[in-house]
Motif scaffolding. Structure first.
Motif, PDB file in Angstrom:
ATOM      1  N   UNK A  71       0.835  -1.206   0.000  1.00 17.11           N
ATOM      2  CA  UNK A  71       0.000   0.000   0.000  1.00 17.11           C
ATOM      3  C   UNK A  71       0.867   1.254   0.000  1.00 17.11           C
ATOM      4  N   UNK A  72       1.917   1.270   0.816  1.00 14.80           N
ATOM      5  CA  UNK A  72       2.792   2.443   0.863  1.00 14.80           C
ATOM      6  C   UNK A  72       3.505   2.651  -0.464  1.00 14.80           C
ATOM      7  N   UNK A  73       3.888   1.554  -1.125  1.00 15.78           N
ATOM      8  CA  UNK A  73       4.515   1.678  -2.438  1.00 15.78           C
ATOM      9  C   UNK A  73       3.544   2.294  -3.434  1.00 15.78           C
ATOM     10  N   UNK A  74       2.278   1.866  -3.385  1.00 15.51           N
ATOM     11  CA  UNK A  74       1.270   2.416  -4.295  1.00 15.51           C
ATOM     12  C   UNK A  74       1.017   3.891  -3.986  1.00 15.51           C
ATOM     13  N   UNK A  75       0.938   4.236  -2.688  1.00 14.78           N
ATOM     14  CA  UNK A  75       0.661   5.628  -2.321  1.00 14.78           C
ATOM     15  C   UNK A  75       1.829   6.539  -2.727  1.00 14.78           C
ATOM     16  N   UNK A  76       3.064   6.041  -2.562  1.00  9.15           N
ATOM     17  CA  UNK A  76       4.227   6.827  -2.959  1.00  9.15           C
ATOM     18  C   UNK A  76       4.259   7.048  -4.466  1.00  9.15           C
ATOM     19  N   UNK A  77       3.873   6.013  -5.225  1.00  9.09           N
ATOM     20  CA  UNK A  77       3.865   6.145  -6.686  1.00  9.09           C
ATOM     21  C   UNK A  77       2.878   7.211  -7.132  1.00  9.09           C
ATOM     22  N   UNK A  78       1.699   7.246  -6.511  1.00  6.86           N
ATOM     23  CA  UNK A  78       0.698   8.245  -6.889  1.00  6.86           C
ATOM     24  C   UNK A  78       1.109   9.638  -6.419  1.00  6.86           C
ATOM     25  N   UNK A  79       1.733   9.698  -5.256  1.00  7.34           N
ATOM     26  CA  UNK A  79       2.163  11.004  -4.750  1.00  7.34           C
ATOM     27  C   UNK A  79       3.227  11.622  -5.643  1.00  7.34           C
ATOM     28  N   UNK A  80       4.078  10.783  -6.225  1.00  7.46           N
ATOM     29  CA  UNK A  80       5.142  11.291  -7.096  1.00  7.46           C
ATOM     30  C   UNK A  80       4.602  11.991  -8.334  1.00  7.46           C
ATOM     31  N   UNK A  81       3.412  11.608  -8.765  1.00 11.52           N
ATOM     32  CA  UNK A  81       2.837  12.241  -9.959  1.00 11.52           C
ATOM     33  C   UNK A  81       1.670  13.156  -9.595  1.00 11.52           C
ATOM     34  N   UNK A  82       1.563  13.504  -8.310  1.00 10.28           N
ATOM     35  CA  UNK A  82       0.608  14.522  -7.894  1.00 10.28           C
ATOM     36  C   UNK A  82      -0.810  14.057  -7.718  1.00 10.28           C
ATOM     37  N   UNK A 141      -7.218   9.405  -4.826  1.00  8.47           N
ATOM     38  CA  UNK A 141      -7.741   8.103  -5.254  1.00  8.47           C
ATOM     39  C   UNK A 141      -7.717   7.165  -4.049  1.00  8.47           C
ATOM     40  N   UNK A 142      -8.858   6.661  -3.603  1.00 11.34           N
ATOM     41  CA  UNK A 142      -8.891   5.775  -2.429  1.00 11.34           C
ATOM     42  C   UNK A 142      -8.087   4.496  -2.676  1.00 11.34           C
ATOM     43  N   UNK A 143      -7.172   4.171  -1.772  1.00  9.22           N
ATOM     44  CA  UNK A 143      -6.330   2.982  -1.870  1.00  9.22           C
ATOM     45  C   UNK A 143      -6.627   2.057  -0.700  1.00  9.22           C
ATOM     46  N   UNK A 144      -6.727   0.754  -0.979  1.00 10.99           N
ATOM     47  CA  UNK A 144      -6.944  -0.250   0.062  1.00 10.99           C
ATOM     48  C   UNK A 144      -6.034  -1.432  -0.218  1.00 10.99           C
ATOM     49  N   UNK A 178      -7.562  -5.568   6.001  1.00 13.18           N
ATOM     50  CA  UNK A 178      -7.633  -4.445   5.069  1.00 13.18           C
ATOM     51  C   UNK A 178      -6.865  -3.262   5.651  1.00 13.18           C
ATOM     52  N   UNK A 179      -5.999  -2.713   4.818  1.00 13.42           N
ATOM     53  CA  UNK A 179      -5.122  -1.620   5.233  1.00 13.42           C
ATOM     54  C   UNK A 179      -5.449  -0.403   4.390  1.00 13.42           C
ATOM     55  N   UNK A 180      -5.779   0.698   5.049  1.00 16.47           N
ATOM     56  CA  UNK A 180      -6.060   1.948   4.346  1.00 16.47           C
ATOM     57  C   UNK A 180      -5.263   3.061   5.003  1.00 16.47           C
ATOM     58  N   UNK A 181      -4.884   4.093   4.253  1.00 14.03           N
ATOM     59  CA  UNK A 181      -4.115   5.198   4.839  1.00 14.03           C
ATOM     60  C   UNK A 181      -4.889   5.889   5.957  1.00 14.03           C
ATOM     61  N   UNK A 182      -4.204   6.138   7.063  1.00 12.01           N
ATOM     62  CA  UNK A 182      -4.801   6.884   8.160  1.00 12.01           C
ATOM     63  C   UNK A 182      -5.821   6.121   8.969  1.00 12.01           C
ATOM     64  N   UNK A 183      -5.784   4.786   8.915  1.00 15.47           N
ATOM     65  CA  UNK A 183      -6.775   4.003   9.642  1.00 15.47           C
ATOM     66  C   UNK A 183      -6.127   2.717  10.138  1.00 15.47           C
ATOM     67  N   UNK A 184      -6.516   2.281  11.309  1.00 10.69           N
ATOM     68  CA  UNK A 184      -5.986   1.037  11.853  1.00 10.69           C
ATOM     69  C   UNK A 184      -6.438  -0.131  10.983  1.00 10.69           C
TER      70      UNK A 184
END
Length: 680
Positions: free
Chosen positions: A544-555, A559-562, A577-583
């Motif tokens: 999940x962190x790899x996916x979030x970093x990839x999207x952040x790099x292109x601005x 987009x909801x990621x799970x 299930x892992x989502x940003x900002x949530x246990x």
């Protein structure tokens, strides 16, 4: 009114007109006997009531006209342009598949019985169309048992020294090794041809007589073979359901309307036999009458398909005689379009109409279930609304080799296979087996391309990510790409106005049949979004962190990621299930949304594994000669014929290479250096 300005210069002759909006997208394609009079009717509002037409007129910014010799030509051109341009306000046939046929070849002393799809270029007799490849397979299997005809390729046939397994299980008469002479085999071919041509009773009576004669001669083993062949023929006819007695060749169309959706059921009858049926769900405005939708559907249906002598329909059509004339022109002989009122033909139409009603009822029920599942996902992951487009990503490799990434797409109508994509992982900076790096590469390439082709407000494409043309073009087993289309409609003459779909995004549709519990449904161009409302990643926090970093790099940050992490023992039902900002959390074991997510993940896994296996298989069979610059098929063939194997070519001396036919000194030097540049 813009239309008034174009009316002044509109031709007063038969032809086709296109209504275009301010963005250059085609809104509507229509045909008319007198184009000028038809355009005048839009200005006066005659015969064009309803909000749909009012919206279309209001959105029109330009018009284009094509003049034809006759109204019949205009009808054929209209159907062709609608299929190519896919205008928003026209009835659209959702289908991109050719129909399968049975081919009894005529270019070999021992004819072959095969399934065939595509252009009918090979010499032989074609029987069909069949509604599906499955129907053809079942029929071919039964015909093998009934007539013992070969299904192997000509090269396989020529290289046999003993009968294959099909001979042992009584599915082939083995003409390849002389187990049956060609004259007797020709008799079996004649029987098969007669049966497929509609003379089934004659064939069955002949076999019954042979069985009776063998029994009277006490040749019970031969009688049993005839008995088995008769049983196989009965099985073919039993699977064909309704077999008409008075209709030799016809297609039957019936349309039903429920809850604003249309279903057209098509039955195919050839040689007094039913070759199956297929359900279509055309996109059409709910305000249109069923007869209008059916008329447009039939015209588009036969745009690229052969038409039978008789077309039976459930509703009287507007301009029915004109449609019959157009189909006759296309076929080259008379075609009758009729709405039967009584008798067996009426029974066939009623049967098709009943199937249309049932298919549409099933589709509506499944759609309602799908909406509930999507609502469950929205509740589970805190989305503002049920997602219309879900993308699921997975990777597949073996110790980092032949690595591929895969994306599947689902929506309100189920799996959208025309939107599936694959990605060759090729970054040289990645450590073999780095799943996180592979996920970053896949997401970066996918969303950088999406930003370029379908930008959103406030989003700026990144110039740091390479957008390559081969994304999504990796072939899968069977020579296909699992629903991924790489072709595009061919336009003759001037390019048509923009179709409203971002260039490079998938534009194909899949079969209109709704057979699976989550169907391989086509996307509605007006409602199915290019951007996902939810992205599922197969993996835990790291993925999940790899996916979030990839999207952040292109601005991209909205987009909801799970992440979907498997349980400790990788058991289904214990996913975290892992989502940003949530246990991290789990869903209840019996939650329908959990089962739905499992199916999405399993589909992504299947797609990724299939792609990886196909790539690995190609790598196993790759010939090193293919990598040498200047070595094409002809020189490769000459080298293999001269040396025997690619390994022998690699060991050959420079002098030996120069002596090979068709290989000059420069080419020989290139080959020699290719194999020896890293030695000594």
């Amino acid at each position: 009114m813009v239309i008034r300005d174009f009316w002044q210069t509109a031709p007063n002759s038969p032809g086709v007109y296109r209504m275009i909006d301010a963005d250059g997208d085609v809104l509507y394609v229509g045909k008319a006997r007198h184009i000028k009079k038809r355009i005048a009717s839009y200005i006066k509002g005659i015969g064009h009531g309803g909000n749909r037409t009012a919206r279309m007129i209001a959105e029109t910014a330009a018009m284009e006209f094509v003049v034809t010799q006759t109204e019949t030509e205009a009808l054929l051109l209209e159907a062709n342009l609608i299929k190519q341009l896919r205008p928003r306000y026209n009835v659209l046939l959702r289908d991109d598949k050719s129909f399968p046929y049975i081919l009894l070849t005529g270019d070999h002393p021992a004819p072959q019985l095969v399934k065939h799809r595509g252009a009918r270029n090979r010499k032989g007799d074609y029987y069909g169309p069949f509604a599906s490849a499955g129907a053809v397979t079942r029929t071919v299997n039964a015909l093998q048992r009934a007539f013992l005809l070969r299904t192997c390729t000509d090269s396989y046939y020529e290289n046999r020294s003993r009968p294959c397994l099909l001979f042992q299980i009584k599915r082939c008469s083995a003409p390849c090794t002389g187990e049956i002479d060609l004259d007797d085999y020709a008799g079996l071919v004649a029987e098969a041809r007669a049966f497929l041509s509609g003379r089934s009773n004659v064939v069955k009576k002949a076999l019954a007589d042979e069985m009776q004669h063998a029994a009277e001669e006490l040749e019970f083993e031969r009688a049993a073979r005839y008995r088995d062949r008769l049983a196989a023929l009965s099985a073919v006819q039993a699977t064909q359901d309704v077999n008409p007695q008075s209709v030799e060749e016809a297609d039957v169309f019936a349309i039903d309307l429920q809850a604003g959706q249309f279903c057209v059921q098509v039955f195919f009858f050839r040689n007094y036999q039913n070759w199956g049926n297929r359900a279509y769900f055309p996109r059409a405005d709910a305000g249109l009458a069923p007869d209008e939708v059916l008329s447009s559907f039939i015209a588009q249906f036969y745009d690229d398909k052969p038409c039978p002598r008789l077309v039976l329909i459930s509703h009287d059509l507007p301009e029915q005689d004109l449609l019959a004339e157009a189909l006759s022109t296309q076929r080259g002989s008379r075609v009758e379009v009729a709405t039967p009122r009584r008798g067996e033909k009426r029974d066939l139409v009623e049967h098709a109409l009943k199937n249309a009603k049932e298919a549409l009822a099933r589709r509506l029920a499944d759609s309602a279930s799908q909406e509930k599942l999507l609502a469950g996902l929205a509740e589970a992951f805190g989305l503002a609304a049920p997602p219309r487009r879900i993308e699921v990503y997975d990777n597949s490799h073996i110790m980092g080799t032949n690595a591929v990434g895969a994306m599947i797409v689902a929506g309100r109508q189920g799996f959208m296979k025309t939107h599936y994509r694959t990605f060759n992982i090729r970054s040289e900076d990645l450590t073999p087996g780095d799943d996180f790096g592979m996920m970053r590469e896949v997401l970066s390439r996918r969303f950088a391309r999406l930003l370029k082709e379908a930008p959103r407000d406030g989003a700026v494409p990144s110039a740091t990510v390479a957008i390559t043309p081969d994304d999504g073009t990796l072939p899968l087993p069977g020579g296909e790409r699992d629903g991924v289309r790489g072709d595009a409609p061919v336009h003759h003459g001037a390019p048509p106005p923009h179709s409203g779909r971002p260039e490079g995004l998938p534009g194909g549709e899949v079969d209109g049949a709704f057979e699976d519990d989550i169907a391989d449904a086509p996307a509605d161009d007006d409602s199915f979004p290019a951007w996902p409302d939810l992205v599922l990643i197969d993996g835990g926090r790291g993925q999940l962190e790899a996916a979030r970093a990839a999207l952040a790099d292109i601005g991209i940050a909205d987009v909801p990621l799970v992440g979907v992490a498997k349980g400790v023992d990788r058991d289904a039902g214990r996913e975290t299930f892992v989502t940003p900002g949530r246990t991290p959390f789990k869903l209840a074991p019996r939650d329908p949304a959990l089962y739905f997510i499992q199916r999405l993940r399993d589909e992504a896994h299947r797609f990724a594994i299939g792609t990886h296996r196909a790539k690995r298989k190609r790598a196993f069979t790759k010939n090193p000669l293919d990598e040498i610059t200047g070595i094409g098929p002809s020189r490769k063939r000459a080298l293999l014929l001269h040396f025997g194997t690619a390994k022998a070519v690699s060991r050959a001396s420079l002098e030996d290479l120069q002596r090979a036919p068709g290989i000059n000194a420069a080419t020989a030097r290139t080959i020699y250096e290719f194999f020896h540049e890293n030695q000594g």
